[in-house]
Each structure stands twice: as C-alpha cells, then as structure tokens.
Motif scaffolding. Structure first.
Motif, PDB file in Angstrom:
ATOM      1  N   LEU A   3       0.829  -1.119  -0.048  1.00  0.00           N
ATOM      2  CA  LEU A   3      -0.086  -0.112  -0.059  1.00  0.00           C
ATOM      3  C   LEU A   3       0.801   1.309   0.143  1.00  0.00           C
ATOM      4  CD1 LEU A   3      -2.627  -1.075   2.727  1.00  0.00           C
ATOM      5  CD2 LEU A   3      -2.968  -1.052   0.223  1.00  0.00           C
ATOM      6  N   PRO A   4       0.309   2.318  -0.611  1.00  0.00           N
ATOM      7  CA  PRO A   4       0.896   3.627  -0.422  1.00  0.00           C
ATOM      8  C   PRO A   4       1.304   3.942   1.024  1.00  0.00           C
ATOM      9  CG  PRO A   4      -0.787   3.934  -2.033  1.00  0.00           C
ATOM     10  CD  PRO A   4      -0.692   2.551  -1.263  1.00  0.00           C
ATOM     11  N   GLN A   5       2.366   4.661   1.394  1.00  0.00           N
ATOM     12  CA  GLN A   5       2.951   5.061   2.693  1.00  0.00           C
ATOM     13  C   GLN A   5       2.487   6.376   3.000  1.00  0.00           C
ATOM     14  OE1 GLN A   5       4.463   2.312   4.747  1.00  0.00           O
ATOM     15  NE2 GLN A   5       3.018   1.325   3.396  1.00  0.00           N
ATOM     16  N   VAL A   6       1.925   6.454   4.072  1.00  0.00           N
ATOM     17  CA  VAL A   6       1.530   7.928   4.376  1.00  0.00           C
ATOM     18  C   VAL A   6       1.990   7.973   6.184  1.00  0.00           C
ATOM     19  CG1 VAL A   6      -0.478   8.040   3.001  1.00  0.00           C
ATOM     20  CG2 VAL A   6      -0.759   7.679   5.283  1.00  0.00           C
ATOM     21  N   PRO A  80     -12.010  -0.860  -0.811  1.00  0.00           N
ATOM     22  CA  PRO A  80     -12.463  -1.591  -1.784  1.00  0.00           C
ATOM     23  C   PRO A  80     -13.424  -0.862  -2.822  1.00  0.00           C
ATOM     24  CG  PRO A  80     -13.079  -2.733  -0.052  1.00  0.00           C
ATOM     25  CD  PRO A  80     -12.727  -1.292   0.437  1.00  0.00           C
ATOM     26  N   HIS A  81     -13.834   0.106  -2.592  1.00  0.00           N
ATOM     27  CA  HIS A  81     -14.934   0.778  -3.587  1.00  0.00           C
ATOM     28  C   HIS A  81     -14.177   1.761  -4.281  1.00  0.00           C
ATOM     29  CE1 HIS A  81     -18.222  -1.808  -2.472  1.00  0.00           C
ATOM     30  NE2 HIS A  81     -17.626  -1.636  -1.092  1.00  0.00           N
ATOM     31  N   ARG A  82     -12.836   2.107  -3.829  1.00  0.00           N
ATOM     32  CA  ARG A  82     -12.102   3.087  -4.366  1.00  0.00           C
ATOM     33  C   ARG A  82     -10.526   2.681  -3.969  1.00  0.00           C
ATOM     34  NH1 ARG A  82     -13.901   9.058  -4.233  1.00  0.00           N
ATOM     35  NH2 ARG A  82     -15.544   8.076  -5.434  1.00  0.00           N
ATOM     36  N   GLU A  83     -10.077   1.994  -4.662  1.00  0.00           N
ATOM     37  CA  GLU A  83      -8.688   1.378  -4.332  1.00  0.00           C
ATOM     38  C   GLU A  83      -7.572   2.479  -4.428  1.00  0.00           C
ATOM     39  OE1 GLU A  83      -7.440  -1.424  -3.136  1.00  0.00           O
ATOM     40  OE2 GLU A  83      -9.404  -2.585  -3.140  1.00  0.00           O
ATOM     41  N   SER A  84      -7.564   3.574  -4.922  1.00  0.00           N
ATOM     42  CA  SER A  84      -6.905   4.708  -4.711  1.00  0.00           C
ATOM     43  C   SER A  84      -6.473   5.174  -3.567  1.00  0.00           C
ATOM     44  CB  SER A  84      -7.050   5.646  -6.057  1.00  0.00           C
ATOM     45  OG  SER A  84      -8.014   6.213  -5.881  1.00  0.00           O
ATOM     46  N   TRP A  85      -7.641   4.801  -3.019  1.00  0.00           N
ATOM     47  CA  TRP A  85      -7.656   5.716  -1.449  1.00  0.00           C
ATOM     48  C   TRP A  85      -6.801   4.802  -0.255  1.00  0.00           C
ATOM     49  CZ3 TRP A  85     -12.890   8.394  -0.011  1.00  0.00           C
ATOM     50  CH2 TRP A  85     -12.912   9.498  -0.504  1.00  0.00           C
ATOM     51  N   SER A  86      -6.606   3.475  -0.638  1.00  0.00           N
ATOM     52  CA  SER A  86      -6.023   2.464   0.307  1.00  0.00           C
ATOM     53  C   SER A  86      -4.675   2.883   0.493  1.00  0.00           C
ATOM     54  CB  SER A  86      -6.221   0.965  -0.487  1.00  0.00           C
ATOM     55  OG  SER A  86      -7.600   0.584  -0.408  1.00  0.00           O
ATOM     56  N   GLN A  87      -4.332   2.821   1.719  1.00  0.00           N
ATOM     57  CA  GLN A  87      -2.984   3.265   2.252  1.00  0.00           C
ATOM     58  C   GLN A  87      -2.519   2.783   3.678  1.00  0.00           C
ATOM     59  OE1 GLN A  87      -3.391   7.599   3.879  1.00  0.00           O
ATOM     60  NE2 GLN A  87      -4.670   7.364   2.223  1.00  0.00           N
ATOM     61  N   ARG A 141      -3.560  -1.874  13.444  1.00  0.00           N
ATOM     62  CA  ARG A 141      -5.168  -2.324  13.005  1.00  0.00           C
ATOM     63  C   ARG A 141      -5.016  -2.066  11.681  1.00  0.00           C
ATOM     64  NH1 ARG A 141      -7.443  -0.959  17.606  1.00  0.00           N
ATOM     65  NH2 ARG A 141      -7.469  -2.432  19.153  1.00  0.00           N
ATOM     66  N   THR A 142      -5.977  -2.896  10.893  1.00  0.00           N
ATOM     67  CA  THR A 142      -6.432  -2.696   9.435  1.00  0.00           C
ATOM     68  C   THR A 142      -7.949  -2.317   9.601  1.00  0.00           C
ATOM     69  OG1 THR A 142      -4.837  -4.334   8.684  1.00  0.00           O
ATOM     70  CG2 THR A 142      -6.712  -3.868   7.366  1.00  0.00           C
ATOM     71  N   PHE A 143      -8.320  -1.452   8.708  1.00  0.00           N
ATOM     72  CA  PHE A 143      -9.744  -0.790   8.680  1.00  0.00           C
ATOM     73  C   PHE A 143     -10.304  -1.053   7.413  1.00  0.00           C
ATOM     74  CE2 PHE A 143      -8.163   1.355  12.396  1.00  0.00           C
ATOM     75  CZ  PHE A 143      -9.131   0.878  13.166  1.00  0.00           C
ATOM     76  N   VAL A 144     -11.126  -1.347   7.052  1.00  0.00           N
ATOM     77  CA  VAL A 144     -11.960  -1.703   5.631  1.00  0.00           C
ATOM     78  C   VAL A 144     -13.152  -0.641   5.631  1.00  0.00           C
ATOM     79  CG1 VAL A 144     -12.948  -2.958   3.962  1.00  0.00           C
ATOM     80  CG2 VAL A 144     -11.149  -3.993   5.391  1.00  0.00           C
ATOM     81  N   PHE A 145     -13.083   0.324   4.507  1.00  0.00           N
ATOM     82  CA  PHE A 145     -14.257   1.292   4.648  1.00  0.00           C
ATOM     83  C   PHE A 145     -15.332   0.781   3.575  1.00  0.00           C
ATOM     84  CE2 PHE A 145     -11.223   3.567   6.855  1.00  0.00           C
ATOM     85  CZ  PHE A 145     -11.882   4.724   7.611  1.00  0.00           C
ATOM     86  N   GLY A 146     -16.632   1.228   3.739  1.00  0.00           N
ATOM     87  CA  GLY A 146     -17.601   0.570   3.036  1.00  0.00           C
ATOM     88  C   GLY A 146     -18.007   1.185   1.837  1.00  0.00           C
ATOM     89  N   SER A 147     -18.933   1.192   0.995  1.00  0.00           N
ATOM     90  CA  SER A 147     -19.194   1.671  -0.424  1.00  0.00           C
ATOM     91  C   SER A 147     -19.290   3.200  -0.158  1.00  0.00           C
ATOM     92  CB  SER A 147     -20.405   0.885  -0.868  1.00  0.00           C
ATOM     93  OG  SER A 147     -21.635   0.998  -0.071  1.00  0.00           O
TER      94      SER A 147
END
Length: 160
Positions: A3-6, A80-87, A141-147
């Motif tokens: 994942l991109p690092q921030v 998952p609904h906007r992969e470019s935001w995953s980080q 932690r890992t967080f998954v965001f919805g649609s």
C-alpha cells in the motif's frame, strides 16, 4: 499488496493541567472537511519519520525534530470501492517543537483537550484507536471502509 505509505503526527501539549492535541480541518483532498492531524504521503526515498517532520512543518509551520517523534503504530486502510484511497499510515506522537501553529493550504490548526476530541468530525476509525494512542498506547490495525467511503465495515488486528 504493497500500500502507499503515509504518516500522521499528533502533537501534544500540557496547558493549565490539561493535555491538548493539535488537529486541523482538512481543506482539500482525501478527508476534506474532517479534523485530522498533520501528515501526508511519503516522498520517494523518504522515511516515515522524515515525512512526518516535513509534513508537520508544511501543514502547521511547526518545526519538529525526528528524535522527538514517538512511533505509536501502523494503520492499514482499505477502500475496496475506491482502491486509490487505500494506504498504510505510520502514527507518531510528538511533545516538543519550535514555533506556533499557523494555517496552511492544507489545515487550519487548533488545539483540543484530549478528553474532548471531535471524533464525530473525524474519519470513522479514529474513535477506535486515537484516544488510546493519545493516552500513551500503540496501535496496529486494519480498517476496511464501505461503499460510502466513510464508514468502517471491518476492523482487524494483524494476527486475526
């Protein structure tokens, strides 16, 4: 998947017997309108610590020294609904700096009592880990965001 690092850096100070944290309302980009701490993307070849030092200065005008940053954890965000935001975000706390906070094109910084953080105006995951980190803890932690791109629909620790 890498994942991109921030990075994000929570600046803490004591005032009149209370602990305060520096946050600012995000003016544009990912998270517009939310209260966030200074932080952002790591540049090519940059460490998370160096990025935190740079981002704090760019977004608040404060000068922090890498040796004063306290690493507090790592958060993975999946959209998952906007992969470019995953980080993946490196979390730091800092209690020493030079200067006074000033607004930037990213944030208008303001101090909040750590017991009265505007969690309802922050990313949905913040309430699940930020108070503990500001109280001296660490997080992984890992967080998954919805649609809706705003609500956490799944939370995992690394060994889950």
């Amino acid at each position: 998947m890498l994942l991109p690092q921030v990075c994000v850096c929570y600046l803490l100070r004591e005032r009149a017997g209370r602990v305060e944290v520096l946050l600012g309302r995000k003016k544009h980009g990912l998270g517009t309108g939310y209260f966030v701490a200074p932080g952002g993307k790591l540049e090519a070849g940059e460490s998370a610590t160096d990025a935190a030092v740079r981002e704090v200065f760019e977004e608040s005008g404060l000068v922090v020294v890498a040796a004063d940053l306290e690493p507090r954890g790592l958060l993975s965000y999946h959209f998952p609904h906007r992969e470019s935001w995953s980080q993946e975000s490196n979390v730091f706390v800092c209690r020493r700096w030079a200067g006074e906070p000033a607004g930037s094109d990213e944030l208008d910084p303001e101090w909040f009592d750590v017991r009265d953080i505007p969690l309802d105006e922050m990313w949905d995951d913040a309430s699940r880990w930020l108070p503990g980190v500001l109280d001296g803890g660490t997080v992984r932690r890992t967080f998954v965001f919805g649609s809706d791109l705003a609500t956490v629909v799944e939370e995992r620790s690394p060994d889950a």
